[in-house]
Design an enzyme around this catalytic site. Structure first.
Site, PDB file in Angstrom:
ATOM      1  N   ASP A  11      14.639  35.252  21.219  1.00  0.00           N
ATOM      2  CA  ASP A  11      15.541  34.545  22.127  1.00  0.00           C
ATOM      3  C   ASP A  11      16.609  33.857  21.303  1.00  0.00           C
ATOM      4  OD1 ASP A  11      14.012  35.344  24.216  1.00  0.00           O
ATOM      5  OD2 ASP A  11      13.029  33.418  24.559  1.00  0.00           O
ATOM      6  N   ASP A 130      12.303  42.289  35.596  1.00  0.00           N
ATOM      7  CA  ASP A 130      11.300  41.221  35.614  1.00  0.00           C
ATOM      8  C   ASP A 130      10.508  41.388  36.907  1.00  0.00           C
ATOM      9  OD1 ASP A 130      12.202  40.134  33.229  1.00  0.00           O
ATOM     10  OD2 ASP A 130      13.627  38.783  34.212  1.00  0.00           O
TER      11      ASP A 130
END
Lengths: 258, 208
Positions: A11, A130
């Site tokens: 990230d 997702d």
């Protein structure tokens, strides 16, 4: 024989890698280049950068940092996060990404997948999904919906059908994250992964839930082409080379000699 | 200095990055003088065969490449750049290539497998004495991204891979120091960097 892939995901916020604190041998835990180099040397088959920046300025920084990271990465690089247009895809490819993943923007406008794949080729367009379990289908398998905006909004779209549609629209790969499994370290969602692998003919990257080496073996057994994990590798709870040696001993085709 | 031939196809920077990492001077260029001055050439390429040949023909690079390589200058074609070395391709009709290696580029025939062939696949070395594959072993993995493949005589194949069928992975143009890699050495970590370094060590040979 085509090898199964192990992909560490990082990230990145405002051009800095977050959660990079446990890397004792990194000069700068937040530096994207040091991280890229580390995973390159660890035997990652591919590296994924996910931009979690919310601002326009931060995104520009991200592109510049991707460009720096590409100078030290000699394995394929996938980048994603906030990709909203063909122009964004182009920016990332020019910065040195080999593949670009699109998530919410493709749900809002599925035509983006076809536009981007026609322009740059299917091989560099990854659709990120997702997915979250919302119920059970009549055949006993789970019913999964696509969630967007960091998993806050249920689109009501069937995740398995969406994967198939994305393939038809020209996506070259599916990055499938189980929101239920993510962070649990209790294994990938095998039901979700198996359903998507059964319906798609493009490679599927399973993500979310990896905790043990066996989890990777199990997800490859149901058809995944690659396994992605973030904190597991990041906090050195598992070494990539060790994981690969384990998989090789189990008969999984894998690139062990770095 | 290695000149990376710029003809508007593909990401040239990843090749340049790999050369820099190896401490080899590289220069992206389409300038005749730079290409002539270079110790060797890299012909990269991503995209479709007809577009690439059109670009090379239109810019006059076809003749430059043929003159330089036939005079003994080493060259490495990568991915589409490898396919361009062959006589012709069947991608979007029939298009003549550089014809440095006899053979035809055609679609991969692997009915049960995913196309394009993307990912890490293992090499089988057919010509172990080739200078580019020193230090490599059978089973070493390299990174592929392609839907078309070359059909050529085994004499020209230094290393192959298997994806539904046997596919030439690294080829060489007979006596000329011209190689072609179907995979991406610049994305193939140690094995790929070794091949690039060993290519960079090649020097001009006397014309054959």
């Amino acid at each position: 024989m085509l090898a199964k892939r192990i992909i560490p995901c990082l990230d990145v916020k405002d051009g800095r890698v977050v959660k990079g604190v446990n890397f004792v041998d990194l000069k700068d835990a937040g530096d994207i280049v040091d991280n890229a180099k580390y995973y390159n040397d660890q035997g990652a088959d591919e590296v994924c950068f996910l931009d979690i920046t919310a601002t326009h300025e931060g995104r520009k920084t991200f592109a510049r940092e991707v460009e720096r990271a590409a100078t030290e990465l000699f394995v394929p690089l996938t980048v994603g996060g906030g990709i909203g247009s063909v122009e964004d895809v182009r920016t990332m490819l020019l910065a040195g990404a080999d593949k670009v993943s699109i998530n919410s923007a493709a749900v809002a406008r599925p035509g983006l997948i076809s536009e981007a794949s026609e322009k740059f080729g299917s091989q560099c367009i990854v659709l990120a999904i997702d997915a979250k379990r919302v119920g059970t289908k009549p055949d006993g398998k789970g019913l999964f919906h696509v969630f967007v905006h960091g998993g806050r909004i249920d689109t009501g779209i069937d995740a398995v059908k969406w994967a198939k549609e994305a393939q038809e629209r020209g996506a070259g790969e599916i990055l499938l994250t189980s929101m239920d499994a993510d962070g649990t370290k209790e294994g990938f969602d095998l039901d979700l992964t198996a359903q998507v692998c059964a319906i798609c003919s493009i490679p599927v990257i399973a993500s979310g839930g990896a905790g043990k080496m066996e989890d990777f073996y199990n997800v490859f057994s149901v058809g995944a082409d690659a396994g992605l994990a973030a904190s597991l590798f990041h906090y050195r709870q598992m070494e990539i080379l060790q994981l690969k040696q384990y998989l090789q001993s189990k008969g999984v085709p894998i690139r062990c000699r770095n | 200095m290695i000149a990376i031939i710029d003809y508007g196809m593909g990401n040239l920077h990843s090749v340049l990055n790999a050369l820099r990492h190896l401490g080899i001077e590289g220069q992206i260029s389409s300038d005749l003088e730079v290409l002539a001055r270079a110790d060797s050439l890299i012909l990269p390429g991503v995209g479709a065969f007809p577009d690439a040949m059109n670009q090379l023909n239109r810019t006059g690079l076809t003749k430059v490449i043929l003159d330089l390589t036939k005079a003994g200058k080493p060259m490495l074609g990568i991915c589409l750049g490898m396919q361009l070395l062959f006589s012709e391709s069947l991608e979007f009709g029939r298009t003549p290539g550089l014809n440095l290696i006899p053979g035809t580029v055609r679609p991969i025939e692997a009915p049960d497998l995913k196309i394009p062939h993307i990912g890490w696949n293992s090499l089988t070395l057919l010509q172990k004495d080739d200078p580019l594959v020193q230090g490599l072993e059978d089973g070493d993995y390299v990174y592929f991204v392609h839907s078309f493949r070359a059909d050529t005589a085994l004499d020209y194949v230094v290393a192959q891979t298997v994806y539904g069928e046997e596919i030439p992975a690294l080829v060489k143009a007979g006596n000329l120091p011209v190689w072609g890699a179907q995979f991406h050495p610049e994305k193939s970590h140690t094995a790929g960097l070794k091949i690039l370094a060993q290519f960079a060590a090649q020097r001009k040979v006397d014309a054959v």
